[in-house]
Design a protein around this motif. Structure first.
Motif, PDB file in Angstrom:
ATOM      1  N   MET A  92       0.778  -1.186  -0.010  1.00  0.00           N
ATOM      2  CA  MET A  92       0.002  -0.028  -0.008  1.00  0.00           C
ATOM      3  C   MET A  92       0.975   1.091  -0.034  1.00  0.00           C
ATOM      4  N   ASN A  93       0.712   2.438  -0.769  1.00  0.00           N
ATOM      5  CA  ASN A  93       1.289   3.397  -0.852  1.00  0.00           C
ATOM      6  C   ASN A  93       1.150   4.237   0.371  1.00  0.00           C
ATOM      7  N   GLU A  94       2.181   5.033   0.562  1.00  0.00           N
ATOM      8  CA  GLU A  94       1.834   6.008   1.981  1.00  0.00           C
ATOM      9  C   GLU A  94       1.202   7.227   1.364  1.00  0.00           C
ATOM     10  N   SER A  95       0.494   7.734   2.068  1.00  0.00           N
ATOM     11  CA  SER A  95      -0.210   9.098   1.598  1.00  0.00           C
ATOM     12  C   SER A  95       0.989  10.259   1.836  1.00  0.00           C
ATOM     13  N   THR A  96       0.747  11.311   0.920  1.00  0.00           N
ATOM     14  CA  THR A  96       1.572  12.366   1.045  1.00  0.00           C
ATOM     15  C   THR A  96       1.830  12.912   2.269  1.00  0.00           C
ATOM     16  N   PRO A  97       0.809  13.292   3.235  1.00  0.00           N
ATOM     17  CA  PRO A  97       0.996  13.696   4.705  1.00  0.00           C
ATOM     18  C   PRO A  97       2.205  12.724   5.484  1.00  0.00           C
ATOM     19  N   ALA A  98       1.920  11.514   5.215  1.00  0.00           N
ATOM     20  CA  ALA A  98       2.460  10.433   5.970  1.00  0.00           C
ATOM     21  C   ALA A  98       3.705  10.559   5.455  1.00  0.00           C
ATOM     22  N   ARG A  99       4.353  10.698   3.990  1.00  0.00           N
ATOM     23  CA  ARG A  99       5.749  10.726   3.761  1.00  0.00           C
ATOM     24  C   ARG A  99       6.308  12.160   4.259  1.00  0.00           C
ATOM     25  N   ARG A 100       5.688  13.127   4.339  1.00  0.00           N
ATOM     26  CA  ARG A 100       5.958  14.474   4.930  1.00  0.00           C
ATOM     27  C   ARG A 100       6.506  14.251   6.308  1.00  0.00           C
ATOM     28  N   ARG A 101       5.512  13.634   7.150  1.00  0.00           N
ATOM     29  CA  ARG A 101       5.907  13.671   8.632  1.00  0.00           C
ATOM     30  C   ARG A 101       7.088  12.448   8.894  1.00  0.00           C
ATOM     31  N   ARG A 102       7.343  11.465   7.769  1.00  0.00           N
ATOM     32  CA  ARG A 102       8.455  10.756   8.167  1.00  0.00           C
ATOM     33  C   ARG A 102       9.677  11.532   7.753  1.00  0.00           C
ATOM     34  N   ALA A 103       9.869  12.605   6.911  1.00  0.00           N
ATOM     35  CA  ALA A 103      10.963  13.057   6.414  1.00  0.00           C
ATOM     36  C   ALA A 103      11.589  14.069   7.447  1.00  0.00           C
ATOM     37  N   LEU A 104      10.515  14.407   8.444  1.00  0.00           N
ATOM     38  CA  LEU A 104      11.061  15.465   9.549  1.00  0.00           C
ATOM     39  C   LEU A 104      11.658  14.898  10.699  1.00  0.00           C
ATOM     40  N   ASN A 105      12.782  15.807  11.043  1.00  0.00           N
ATOM     41  CA  ASN A 105      13.520  15.097  12.126  1.00  0.00           C
ATOM     42  C   ASN A 105      12.852  15.668  13.537  1.00  0.00           C
ATOM     43  N   PRO A 106      13.118  15.233  14.732  1.00  0.00           N
ATOM     44  CA  PRO A 106      12.506  15.616  15.891  1.00  0.00           C
ATOM     45  C   PRO A 106      12.198  17.099  16.202  1.00  0.00           C
ATOM     46  N   ARG A 107      13.256  17.924  15.790  1.00  0.00           N
ATOM     47  CA  ARG A 107      13.397  19.053  15.845  1.00  0.00           C
ATOM     48  C   ARG A 107      12.334  19.884  15.119  1.00  0.00           C
ATOM     49  N   GLN A 108      12.554  19.517  13.915  1.00  0.00           N
ATOM     50  CA  GLN A 108      11.433  20.034  12.903  1.00  0.00           C
ATOM     51  C   GLN A 108      10.005  19.626  13.418  1.00  0.00           C
ATOM     52  N   SER A 109       9.759  18.407  13.807  1.00  0.00           N
ATOM     53  CA  SER A 109       8.538  18.244  14.335  1.00  0.00           C
ATOM     54  C   SER A 109       7.910  18.971  15.281  1.00  0.00           C
ATOM     55  N   ASP A 110       8.968  19.244  16.208  1.00  0.00           N
ATOM     56  CA  ASP A 110       8.449  19.919  17.406  1.00  0.00           C
ATOM     57  C   ASP A 110       8.342  21.672  17.188  1.00  0.00           C
ATOM     58  N   LEU A 111       9.208  22.026  16.154  1.00  0.00           N
ATOM     59  CA  LEU A 111       9.050  23.239  15.478  1.00  0.00           C
ATOM     60  C   LEU A 111       7.724  23.467  14.926  1.00  0.00           C
ATOM     61  N   LEU A 112       7.319  22.513  13.969  1.00  0.00           N
ATOM     62  CA  LEU A 112       5.932  22.496  13.335  1.00  0.00           C
ATOM     63  C   LEU A 112       4.821  22.693  14.454  1.00  0.00           C
ATOM     64  N   ALA A 113       4.953  21.835  15.486  1.00  0.00           N
ATOM     65  CA  ALA A 113       3.910  21.673  16.695  1.00  0.00           C
ATOM     66  C   ALA A 113       3.870  23.105  17.126  1.00  0.00           C
ATOM     67  N   ALA A 114       4.948  23.852  17.506  1.00  0.00           N
ATOM     68  CA  ALA A 114       4.956  25.095  18.082  1.00  0.00           C
ATOM     69  C   ALA A 114       4.119  26.061  17.277  1.00  0.00           C
ATOM     70  N   VAL A 115       4.504  26.010  16.197  1.00  0.00           N
ATOM     71  CA  VAL A 115       4.276  27.081  15.268  1.00  0.00           C
ATOM     72  C   VAL A 115       2.482  26.884  15.070  1.00  0.00           C
ATOM     73  N   ARG A 116       2.095  25.584  14.799  1.00  0.00           N
ATOM     74  CA  ARG A 116       0.634  25.300  14.975  1.00  0.00           C
ATOM     75  C   ARG A 116      -0.176  25.695  16.003  1.00  0.00           C
ATOM     76  N   GLN A 117       0.480  25.721  17.110  1.00  0.00           N
ATOM     77  CA  GLN A 117      -0.122  25.998  18.511  1.00  0.00           C
ATOM     78  C   GLN A 117      -0.137  27.642  18.749  1.00  0.00           C
ATOM     79  N   ALA A 118       0.859  28.320  18.154  1.00  0.00           N
ATOM     80  CA  ALA A 118       0.856  29.612  18.560  1.00  0.00           C
ATOM     81  C   ALA A 118       0.235  30.470  17.262  1.00  0.00           C
ATOM     82  N   GLY A 119       0.287  29.930  16.048  1.00  0.00           N
ATOM     83  CA  GLY A 119      -0.538  30.577  14.757  1.00  0.00           C
ATOM     84  C   GLY A 119       0.905  31.193  14.121  1.00  0.00           C
ATOM     85  N   THR A 120       1.468  32.084  14.772  1.00  0.00           N
ATOM     86  CA  THR A 120       2.741  32.698  14.238  1.00  0.00           C
ATOM     87  C   THR A 120       3.800  32.569  15.221  1.00  0.00           C
TER      88      THR A 120
END
Length: 267
Positions: free
Chosen positions: A1-29
């Motif tokens: 089964m092929n992975e969805s695009t969002p799943a591939r994106r999440r897999r490409a992120l390192n832990p810091r990038q994941s945390d950075l993304l979460a921080a921006v999503r929480q704050a908005g900017t």
């Protein structure tokens, strides 16, 4: 089964990038400098992370900062906008209030930034304020030395903005000293933009019935897209913001002889 695009994106992120993304999503900017300090890395590292996240469609950059991607057809929820960039909006509001003279007439339109301005005007004397924003009216009704006039029309439940033909007809009766307006975005061609056609028609009417037009817009609004055109930056008298406008907006403001007041959120 092929992975969805969002799943591939999440897999490409390192832990810091994941945390950075979460921080921006929480704050908005968030500002680039704040992200670098938060994660203990250099500005270059944050910019590299942000560039990769932007290429994935997960974040959007603006001058000096980063935000969650925005739609050109739908604004953020009102409750989210209330807390988004609240410190910057408060600083802008205080700067506006310092420049509003006693004994003048104002129109304040729909938006969380104009609501911050209303709170900053609570100690002003002898103001006459017209508004199509029930939140602004409720705030300024606590100032016994301020006459508040609200338009007729249809109340939007989500933000208590008043829209419709009755509101426009009412606004056309007046010509005030200063219109204090907020906006959803300013495109790189200098157009002022928003999302709701009815709200835009009210903003357009307000601009046309004021001797001066003061725009209150935090830095994230520069370069932010939205679907409906309100007007152009050259129609403004002043712009109040929390950071110096980036290119090409700085040149546009100078060429149009529009004053720019930069408020410092830190005080």
């Amino acid at each position: 089964m092929n992975e969805s695009t969002p799943a591939r994106r999440r897999r490409a992120l390192n832990p810091r990038q994941s945390d950075l993304l979460a921080a921006v999503r929480q704050a908005g900017t968030l500002r680039i400098e704040d992200l670098a300090q938060r994660f203990g890395v250099t500005l270059q590292t944050v910019r590299r992370d942000v560039r990769q996240l932007e290429q994935m469609g997960l974040l959007a950059r603006y001058h000096g900062g980063v935000r969650t991607p925005v739609s050109t057809v739908e604004n953020l929820a009102y409750t989210q906008r209330q807390t988004l960039n609240a410190q910057a909006k408060a600083a802008i509001a205080q700067a506006v209030a310092r420049d509003v003279p006693a004994g003048c007439s104002l129109i304040l339109n729909i938006g969380t930034t104009t609501e911050a301005v209303a709170r900053a005007l609570l100690q002003h004397r002898s103001l006459r304020v017209i508004t199509n924003n029930l939140n602004v009216a409720a705030i300024l009704s606590d100032n016994p030395d301020c006459e508040v006039i609200i338009t007729g029309g249809v109340v939007r439940p989500r933000d208590r903005g008043i829209v419709g033909e009755a509101s426009l007809d009412f606004l056309r009766q007046f010509r005030v000293d200063i219109a204090l307006i907020g906006i959803s975005g300013i495109e790189t061609d200098g157009t002022l933009r928003d999302y709701d056609v009815r709200e835009v028609r009210a903003a357009r009417t307000i601009i046309e019935h004021a001797r001066q037009v003061w725009l209150c817009a935090d830095a994230s609004k520069f370069g932010r897209p939205a679907m409906v055109e309100v007007g152009h930056i050259a129609e403004l008298t002043r712009v109040y913001t929390d950071r110096a406008p980036p290119a090409p907006f700085d040149a546009m403001l100078r060429d149009a002889d529009v004053a720019c007041v930069v408020a410092n959120p830190a005080g």
